[in-house]
Design an enzyme around this catalytic site. Structure first.
Site, mmCIF file in Angstrom:
data_model
loop_
_atom_site.group_PDB
_atom_site.id
_atom_site.type_symbol
_atom_site.label_atom_id
_atom_site.label_comp_id
_atom_site.label_asym_id
_atom_site.label_seq_id
_atom_site.Cartn_x
_atom_site.Cartn_y
_atom_site.Cartn_z
ATOM 1 N N SER A 75 -19.741 12.252 7.825
ATOM 2 C CA SER A 75 -20.557 11.093 7.435
ATOM 3 C C SER A 75 -20.639 10.041 8.545
ATOM 4 C CB SER A 75 -19.953 10.434 6.202
ATOM 5 O OG SER A 75 -19.870 11.362 5.163
ATOM 6 N N CYS B 160 -16.814 15.112 3.198
ATOM 7 C CA CYS B 160 -17.481 14.537 2.024
ATOM 8 C C CYS B 160 -18.511 15.485 1.436
ATOM 9 C CB CYS B 160 -18.130 13.198 2.406
ATOM 10 S SG CYS B 160 -19.122 12.514 1.088
ATOM 11 N N CYS C 103 -16.168 14.770 -1.570
ATOM 12 C CA CYS C 103 -16.810 13.944 -2.613
ATOM 13 C C CYS C 103 -17.945 14.636 -3.355
ATOM 14 C CB CYS C 103 -17.390 12.674 -1.996
ATOM 15 S SG CYS C 103 -16.468 12.004 -0.636
ATOM 16 N N LYS D 147 -16.957 17.834 -5.333
ATOM 17 C CA LYS D 147 -16.021 17.340 -6.356
ATOM 18 C C LYS D 147 -16.768 16.741 -7.535
ATOM 19 C CE LYS D 147 -15.118 13.380 -6.586
ATOM 20 N NZ LYS D 147 -14.257 12.621 -5.694
ATOM 21 N N TYR E 117 -5.817 10.121 -5.539
ATOM 22 C CA TYR E 117 -7.195 10.426 -5.935
ATOM 23 C C TYR E 117 -7.400 11.924 -6.208
ATOM 24 C CZ TYR E 117 -9.228 6.023 -3.966
ATOM 25 O OH TYR E 117 -9.584 4.736 -3.686
ATOM 26 N N GLU F 281 -8.057 13.637 -9.842
ATOM 27 C CA GLU F 281 -9.413 14.125 -10.115
ATOM 28 C C GLU F 281 -9.408 15.619 -10.432
ATOM 29 O OE1 GLU F 281 -12.043 10.888 -7.579
ATOM 30 O OE2 GLU F 281 -11.642 12.807 -6.641
ATOM 31 N N HIS G 176 -26.693 -6.273 -23.984
ATOM 32 C CA HIS G 176 -26.169 -5.768 -25.250
ATOM 33 C C HIS G 176 -27.044 -4.650 -25.802
ATOM 34 C CE1 HIS G 176 -23.889 -5.969 -28.939
ATOM 35 N NE2 HIS G 176 -25.013 -5.983 -29.619
ATOM 36 N N GLU H 33 -20.707 -5.382 -21.000
ATOM 37 C CA GLU H 33 -20.857 -6.778 -21.441
ATOM 38 C C GLU H 33 -19.492 -7.451 -21.637
ATOM 39 O OE1 GLU H 33 -22.508 -7.493 -25.492
ATOM 40 O OE2 GLU H 33 -22.419 -5.326 -25.731
HETATM 41 P P1 NDP Z 1 -3.617 9.766 -1.736
HETATM 42 O O1 NDP Z 1 -3.074 9.004 -0.606
HETATM 43 O O2 NDP Z 1 -4.582 9.136 -2.663
HETATM 44 O O3 NDP Z 1 -2.430 10.324 -2.605
HETATM 45 C C1 NDP Z 1 -1.407 11.102 -2.058
HETATM 46 C C2 NDP Z 1 -0.406 11.355 -3.154
HETATM 47 O O4 NDP Z 1 0.568 12.295 -2.711
HETATM 48 C C3 NDP Z 1 0.336 10.101 -3.571
HETATM 49 O O5 NDP Z 1 0.495 10.136 -4.963
HETATM 50 C C4 NDP Z 1 1.670 10.242 -2.850
HETATM 51 O O6 NDP Z 1 2.714 9.615 -3.525
HETATM 52 C C5 NDP Z 1 1.857 11.749 -2.905
HETATM 53 N N1 NDP Z 1 2.696 12.269 -1.827
HETATM 54 C C6 NDP Z 1 2.657 11.969 -0.520
HETATM 55 N N2 NDP Z 1 3.557 12.690 0.167
HETATM 56 C C7 NDP Z 1 4.202 13.469 -0.736
HETATM 57 C C8 NDP Z 1 5.234 14.433 -0.648
HETATM 58 N N3 NDP Z 1 5.800 14.741 0.517
HETATM 59 N N4 NDP Z 1 5.643 15.036 -1.769
HETATM 60 C C9 NDP Z 1 5.084 14.749 -2.957
HETATM 61 N N5 NDP Z 1 4.077 13.855 -3.104
HETATM 62 C C10 NDP Z 1 3.646 13.222 -2.004
HETATM 63 O O7 NDP Z 1 -4.197 11.086 -1.061
HETATM 64 P P2 NDP Z 1 -5.119 12.255 -1.606
HETATM 65 O O8 NDP Z 1 -4.648 13.460 -0.895
HETATM 66 O O9 NDP Z 1 -5.196 12.260 -3.072
HETATM 67 O O10 NDP Z 1 -6.540 11.821 -1.031
HETATM 68 C C11 NDP Z 1 -6.699 11.510 0.354
HETATM 69 C C12 NDP Z 1 -7.651 10.351 0.533
HETATM 70 O O11 NDP Z 1 -8.967 10.782 0.308
HETATM 71 C C13 NDP Z 1 -7.442 9.216 -0.459
HETATM 72 O O12 NDP Z 1 -6.494 8.306 -0.003
HETATM 73 C C14 NDP Z 1 -8.790 8.605 -0.564
HETATM 74 O O13 NDP Z 1 -8.895 7.598 0.403
HETATM 75 C C15 NDP Z 1 -9.735 9.753 -0.263
HETATM 76 N N6 NDP Z 1 -10.364 10.228 -1.516
HETATM 77 C C16 NDP Z 1 -11.200 9.389 -2.178
HETATM 78 C C17 NDP Z 1 -11.789 9.802 -3.352
HETATM 79 C C18 NDP Z 1 -12.699 8.868 -4.090
HETATM 80 O O14 NDP Z 1 -13.175 7.898 -3.493
HETATM 81 N N7 NDP Z 1 -12.949 9.078 -5.383
HETATM 82 C C19 NDP Z 1 -11.554 11.132 -3.911
HETATM 83 C C20 NDP Z 1 -10.651 11.915 -3.140
HETATM 84 C C21 NDP Z 1 -10.086 11.473 -1.989
HETATM 85 P P3 NDP Z 1 2.955 8.019 -3.437
HETATM 86 O O15 NDP Z 1 1.902 7.390 -4.284
HETATM 87 O O16 NDP Z 1 4.317 7.877 -4.015
HETATM 88 O O17 NDP Z 1 2.881 7.666 -2.004
#
Ligand code: NDP
Length: 462
Positions: free
Chosen positions: A15, A43, A48, A51, A180, A184, A439, A444
């Site tokens: 993107s 994406c 995205c 998904k 995320y 999802e 409404h 709202e």
């Molecule tokens: P996120 O950063 O959202 O989440 C990563 C998750 O993995 C967190 O819950 C984290 O825990 C956990 N985690 C990290 N390391 C470990 C580990 N070693 N063992 C177990 N759990 C672990 O990343 P995602 O991979 O879900 O998505 C990547 C990025 O992509 C997002 O940050 C977002 O910016 C983007 N995205 C956006 C979307 C949207 O706009 N709808 C949809 C999908 C992706 P903790 O919380 O404790 O750190």
């Protein structure tokens, strides 16, 4: 500049990269862009867009069930995973072609090749076996799912890259992570009829969001039948004699599933592209280090999007691309604005949010007003679906400014986009109050919550 083959060479056709290449070409610059996989990037190709299509697919069973309360009799429905995958592929191929065509239509040149920096002005194109030169170079190579080498049996696991194209829909899946992607996909697989377990290391899923949203989403997902195990992490994944996967968790539980998906964050794509050789500074996570204008330590090399590990969102990468164009080609230095970014989690129900969570606001402000409404959305009255919607405004008591707006429920993502405008504009709760309601809508509620549910003064709820 004339001494170079191009004014701008972009590495990475996602993107951010495509936007920069297209706009620079439209300005009359001599532009080329190299992409080693497919134009459109994460994406469009495996993020995205597919998904969201899978989210839609997974919502039909609830629509069929809800129809009964409105007088419809829906015959038993069946689902065909290969049809969904094939139709998704067609749509993705269409979008991919548009991305490429847009660059070429603006006068840019596209290469299907991995590109490596030779020096600060030269790029080697592997598929073409030749080197080209450019005045300015933009790195927009994005990121990829973080691997988990510490997990015994990690080779049996899949990531978001593979999940879209599984040969068959698993009967049971375990998803690790609480962000995320994990949330999802837990909802997508559950909606498609897969027995789904979400395993998260923290106390509550979606650590970056407002606690009320996190709790209510957790509760609603469990009510639908998604198993959420937290705090827990997987410790070993092994394949049994029948080809299924056995997972042992830190909590002592054992799971038997057909797929294990890891969604534990994403890491920048910066390896094996000559960055170190040229002296481009990389941060601890391997991300390209940039200044406030997306410029690296080498003044003609820039980086935008996920490869810089700032905010990993498509619209942010596109915004950074536009700022880069202003700075590098229009003599108007512009730094990307990463403040108050609206965002959605396409869970079921959806989350739409912008600004500060209550906890974050309490950390930063002395007097906070919280306006909160929880109700059953109208569409669930006749359907009988036992699901609540949540709306919440976090307001600074001193300035009356709305600091955060949080929605859980149908169309929350659409609402977050619109809520992003008043929050970005710094509007106050009084501005919300004098806005007429539409409404009957769910939204709202956002302009009819007149009295604070509670206040938090100096960290104490009153
Ligand atoms: P996120 O950063 O959202 O989440 C990563 C998750 O993995 C967190 O819950 C984290 O825990 C956990 N985690 C990290 N390391 C470990 C580990 N070693 N063992 C177990 N759990 C672990 O990343 P995602 O991979 O879900 O998505 C990547 C990025 O992509 C997002 O940050 C977002 O910016 C983007 N995205 C956006 C979307 C949207 O706009 N709808 C949809 C999908 C992706 P903790 O919380 O404790 O750190």
């Amino acid at each position: 500049m004339a001494g170079y083959d191009y004014d701008l060479f972009v590495i990475g056709g996602g993107s951010g990269g495509v936007r920069a290449a297209r706009v620079a070409a439209a300005l009359g610059k001599r532009v080329a862009i190299a992409e080693e996989y497919r134009f459109g990037g994460t994406c469009v190709i495996r993020g995205c867009v597919p998904k969201k299509l899978y989210v839609y697919a997974s919502q039909f069973p609830e629509h069929f069930a809800d129809a009964a309360g409105y007088g419809w009799t829906v015959p038993e429905a069946s689902f065909d995973w290969p049809t969904l995958v094939a139709n998704k592929d067609k749509e993705i191929a269409r979008l991919e072609a548009i991305y490429k065509r847009n660059v070429e239509g603006a006068g840019g040149q596209t290469f299907h090749s991995r590109a490596m920096l030779v020096d600060r002005h030269q790029v080697y194109l592997i598929a073409e076996d030749r080197t080209v030169s450019a005045d300015q170079i933009l790195i927009a190579t994005g990121g990829r799912p973080a691997p988990h080498p510490a997990l015994a049996g990690h080779e049996h696991c899949i990531f978001s890259n593979e999940v879209f194209d599984l040969k068959q829909l698993p009967k049971a899946i375990m998803i690790e992570g609480g962000g995320y992607i994990a949330v999802e996909f837990a909802n997508i697989f559950h909606g498609l009829g897969v027995e789904t377990t979400l395993v998260y290391r923290g106390q509550e899923i979606l650590s970056r969001f407002d606690m009320d949203l996190r709790r209510l989403l957790h509760e609603t997902m469990e009510k639908k039948g998604i198993r959420i195990l937290c705090p827990a992490v997987s410790q070993r994944v092994s394949k049994n004699a029948s080809g299924r996967l056995e997972v042992s968790l830190s909590s002592g539980q054992m799971l038997t599933v057909d797929q294990v998906m890891l969604a534990i964050g994403r890491i920048p794509n910066t390896e094996n592209m000559g960055l170190e050789g040229v002296g481009v500074e990389l941060g601890k996570t391997g991300a390209v280090v940039v200044d406030e204008y997306s410029r690296t330590n080498i003044d003609n090399i820039w980086a935008i999007g996920d490869v810089t590990h700032r905010v990993q969102l498509t619209p942010v990468a596109i915004h950074e691309a536009m700022c880069f164009i202003e700075t590098a080609f229009k003599g108007n230095p512009t730094s990307p604005d990463h403040d108050t970014i609206p965002t959605a989690v396409f869970s079921q129900p959806e989350i739409g949010t912008v600004g500060l969570s209550e906890d974050e606001a309490v950390r930063r402000f002395q007097d906070i007003e919280v306006y909160r409404a929880t109700f059953r959305p109208m569409r669930h009255t006749l359907s009988g679906r036992d699901e609540k919607m949540l709306m919440k405004l976090v307001v600074d008591g001193a300035s009356r400014k709305v600091l955060g707006a949080h929605v859980l429920g149908p169309d929350a993502g659409e609402m977050a986009q619109l809520l992003g405008i008043p929050l970005k504009a710094g509007l106050t709760k009084d501005d919300f109050d004098r806005t007429m309601a539409v409404h009957p809508t769910a939204a709202e509620e956002l302009v009819t919550m007149y009295k604070p549910t509670y206040r938090v003064k100096n960290g104490e709820r009153v």
